[in-house]
Scaffold this motif. Structure first.
Motif, PDB file in Angstrom:
ATOM      1  N   PRO A 273       0.806  -1.235   0.000  1.00 14.64           N
ATOM      2  CA  PRO A 273       0.000   0.000   0.000  1.00 14.64           C
ATOM      3  C   PRO A 273       0.835   1.280   0.000  1.00 14.64           C
ATOM      4  O   PRO A 273       0.360   2.308  -0.464  1.00 14.64           O
ATOM      5  N   ILE A 274       2.056   1.231   0.542  1.00 14.00           N
ATOM      6  CA  ILE A 274       2.897   2.430   0.564  1.00 14.00           C
ATOM      7  C   ILE A 274       4.271   2.096  -0.011  1.00 14.00           C
ATOM      8  O   ILE A 274       4.667   0.926  -0.089  1.00 14.00           O
ATOM      9  N   TYR A 275       4.988   3.117  -0.426  1.00 13.63           N
ATOM     10  CA  TYR A 275       6.362   2.940  -0.897  1.00 13.63           C
ATOM     11  C   TYR A 275       7.307   3.744  -0.008  1.00 13.63           C
ATOM     12  O   TYR A 275       6.944   4.772   0.561  1.00 13.63           O
ATOM     13  N   VAL A 276       8.529   3.242   0.123  1.00 12.47           N
ATOM     14  CA  VAL A 276       9.600   3.922   0.848  1.00 12.47           C
ATOM     15  C   VAL A 276      10.824   3.909  -0.056  1.00 12.47           C
ATOM     16  O   VAL A 276      11.299   2.843  -0.456  1.00 12.47           O
ATOM     17  N   LYS A 277      11.335   5.096  -0.409  1.00 10.55           N
ATOM     18  CA  LYS A 277      12.460   5.211  -1.334  1.00 10.55           C
ATOM     19  C   LYS A 277      13.647   5.873  -0.637  1.00 10.55           C
ATOM     20  O   LYS A 277      13.700   7.104  -0.515  1.00 10.55           O
ATOM     21  N   PRO A 278      14.610   5.086  -0.143  1.00  9.09           N
ATOM     22  CA  PRO A 278      15.819   5.675   0.461  1.00  9.09           C
ATOM     23  C   PRO A 278      16.906   5.912  -0.581  1.00  9.09           C
ATOM     24  O   PRO A 278      17.104   5.106  -1.493  1.00  9.09           O
ATOM     25  N   GLN A 279      17.617   7.010  -0.448  1.00  4.41           N
ATOM     26  CA  GLN A 279      18.772   7.312  -1.304  1.00  4.41           C
ATOM     27  C   GLN A 279      19.928   7.742  -0.407  1.00  4.41           C
ATOM     28  O   GLN A 279      19.782   8.686   0.382  1.00  4.41           O
ATOM     29  N   MET A 292      11.937   9.124   0.997  1.00  5.82           N
ATOM     30  CA  MET A 292      10.609   9.586   0.635  1.00  5.82           C
ATOM     31  C   MET A 292       9.589   8.484   0.869  1.00  5.82           C
ATOM     32  O   MET A 292       9.886   7.292   0.657  1.00  5.82           O
ATOM     33  N   VAL A 293       8.402   8.859   1.321  1.00  6.88           N
ATOM     34  CA  VAL A 293       7.325   7.916   1.616  1.00  6.88           C
ATOM     35  C   VAL A 293       6.052   8.407   0.932  1.00  6.88           C
ATOM     36  O   VAL A 293       5.770   9.613   0.915  1.00  6.88           O
ATOM     37  N   GLY A 294       5.282   7.496   0.363  1.00  8.10           N
ATOM     38  CA  GLY A 294       4.025   7.871  -0.271  1.00  8.10           C
ATOM     39  C   GLY A 294       3.113   6.680  -0.441  1.00  8.10           C
ATOM     40  O   GLY A 294       3.477   5.534  -0.135  1.00  8.10           O
ATOM     41  N   ILE A 295       1.903   6.926  -0.919  1.00  5.60           N
ATOM     42  CA  ILE A 295       0.913   5.873  -1.140  1.00  5.60           C
ATOM     43  C   ILE A 295       1.106   5.298  -2.537  1.00  5.60           C
ATOM     44  O   ILE A 295       1.081   6.027  -3.528  1.00  5.60           O
ATOM     45  N   ARG A 296       1.304   3.988  -2.599  1.00  5.18           N
ATOM     46  CA  ARG A 296       1.466   3.323  -3.899  1.00  5.18           C
ATOM     47  C   ARG A 296       0.105   2.932  -4.472  1.00  5.18           C
ATOM     48  O   ARG A 296      -0.189   3.188  -5.642  1.00  5.18           O
ATOM     49  N   ILE A 297      -0.706   2.279  -3.651  1.00  2.00           N
ATOM     50  CA  ILE A 297      -2.056   1.875  -4.070  1.00  2.00           C
ATOM     51  C   ILE A 297      -3.024   2.277  -2.967  1.00  2.00           C
ATOM     52  O   ILE A 297      -2.838   1.896  -1.806  1.00  2.00           O
ATOM     53  N   ASP A 298      -4.043   3.034  -3.308  1.00  2.00           N
ATOM     54  CA  ASP A 298      -5.018   3.492  -2.318  1.00  2.00           C
ATOM     55  C   ASP A 298      -5.898   2.318  -1.893  1.00  2.00           C
ATOM     56  O   ASP A 298      -6.644   1.772  -2.716  1.00  2.00           O
ATOM     57  N   PRO A 299      -5.821   1.897  -0.607  1.00  2.00           N
ATOM     58  CA  PRO A 299      -6.634   0.755  -0.168  1.00  2.00           C
ATOM     59  C   PRO A 299      -8.098   1.104   0.086  1.00  2.00           C
ATOM     60  O   PRO A 299      -8.899   0.218   0.419  1.00  2.00           O
TER      61      PRO A 299
END
Length: 416
Positions: A273-279, A292-299
């Motif tokens: 449901p969410i994504y976490v993208k570390p760089q 960065m954190v955000g919603i990948r698929i709205d449940p």
């Protein structure tokens, strides 16, 4: 047949010893076990069955406590492992959690529970609702009375109501003014995401939890709209196996109160449901980090209680981190915790900052793994749906309630 049960702390100390048969198992077996655990590392703790020179050992690790059972005779390994898991679950339920201090403060209750749960090495009473009638749960009043009177026993003087019942897990002929039953789908998502954002593993561990307050001897039937997605199902002893085997229907006479009806897994899910993208980029003795954190698929329901945690590598001397949403804390054990809560609609939460590396180190060679937690009320992300719940043998029409909850389990995002 189990001959002995030990409870070991993280340091290898024997916190509790329970001999189950006339043949006494010497504590030296714990010394051998701990020596092997130190020499072989974490891989040893992942072995549920271990052959020592003199005994077969079965281990279950919960919250830093090792439940160790010993036997010298042939027995089904899964029976021993399942019993240890049930002991851990019952103790956690009774004591409100498991840790070394709680076990030591309530060792009398632990012994009393083991006395009722196993008899001469064979499992006896393992149903939590029946055990609560036999042994009172600890509270402040009982502890004060035990100090004043000198009586530390919590065992009831009367037999549990299930003694006269035709089913061993249910109290004999309970009566309620309002008959009601609640069914909860509680799921945990385990996921592993690599440094490129590719989903390596994603599966659901779920439980069907029931809270039943029904009069008499009710007969319930629970069916799912899509039972074919379920794997590795495990049932409470009240479930009749033949209806499930033939039609994937749960037919059962429920215990009185709250209990776990069934557990399951749903494997090979395609998304989270969410994504976490570390760089992370490092040079000249520093490392810049951006997450960065955000919603990948709205449940369809609100995702809340979002937290990102990671352990700072030992080579980092200091860290300066800030976020545009939520709070960032660095704990004394060098764990960084970013509490986000809910993701706002107008911006994607991000955390950025720099790490200062130890002297002489130009680049970061050990990259952290990010642990993600979240909660979604009202949704079972596995897609499992309850079709209907039928009730028979009830004097009046009961109230039926259904809920769902999904939370993160072992959800980790790798940065290397």
């Amino acid at each position: 047949m189990l001959q002995c049960i030990f409870l070991l702390s993280d340091s290898g100390e024997v916190m509790l010893e329970k001999q189950l048969t006339g043949h006494r198992v010497d504590r030296s077996i714990c010394d051998w076990f701990w020596e092997q655990a130190i020499s072989q590392g974490d891989s040893f703790k992942l072995q549920p069955v271990i052959a020592s020179p003199t005994h077969y050992l079965f281990q279950v690790v919960r919250e830093g406590i090792t439940f160790l059972a010993c036997t010298q005779v042939e027995m089904p390994p899964l029976m021993a492992i399942e019993f240890l898991c049930r002991v851990a679950d019952v103790l956690s339920d009774y004591l409100g959690g498991l840790n070394e201090d709680v076990i030591k403060d309530n060792f009398v209750i632990v012994y009393e529970l083991l006395d009722e749960m196993i008899d001469n090495g064979f499992p006896l009473t393992t149903e939590p609702n029946i055990l609560r009638e036999m042994i009172a749960q600890p509270n402040i009043v009982s502890k004060v009375l035990s100090v004043v009177t000198g009586n530390s026993s919590n065992v009831s003087e009367t037999l549990p109501g299930a003694t006269a019942s035709c089913v061993p897990w249910r109290t004999s002929d309970p009566k309620y003014a309002n008959n009601e039953v609640y069914v909860d789908l509680v799921e945990e998502m385990d996921a592993t995401i690599n440094r490129d954002g590719v989903l390596v593993k994603c599966e659901i561990y779920g439980e069907v939890q029931v809270n039943s307050h029904l009069s008499g001897l009710p007969d319930l039937t629970l069916s799912f709209a899509n039972p074919s997605i379920l794997n590795d199902v495990r049932f409470h002893p009240c479930v009749r196996f033949r209806p499930w085997e033939s039609h994937q229907i749960l037919s059962f006479v429920p215990p009185d109160g709250q209990f776990k009806l069934m557990s399951y897994r749903v494997k090979k899910l395609k998304s989270t449901p969410i994504y976490v993208k570390p760089q992370l980029t490092s040079d000249a003795g520093t490392c810049r980090v951006n997450v960065m954190v955000g919603i990948r698929i709205d449940p369809g329901k609100t995702i809340d209680s979002i937290t990102i945690q990671f352990k700072l590598p030992p080579c980092i001397l200091s860290a300066d981190l800030t976020s545009n949403h939520g709070t960032v804390n660095i704990l004394t054990n060098k764990t960084c915790s970013w509490s986000i809560g809910r993701i706002p609609k107008d911006k994607a939460p991000s955390m950025s900052g720099t790490f200062v590396l130890e002297t002489g180190l130009e680049r970061l060679h050990v990259f952290p793994t990010f642990q993600v937690s979240f909660r979604i009320m009202g949704v079972a992300l596995s897609g499992l749906q309850i079709d209907k719940l039928d009730l028979k043998n009830l004097p009046n029409r009961p109230y039926k309630g259904f809920r769902a909850l999904t939370r993160a389990g072992e959800f980790e995002v790798r940065s290397q």
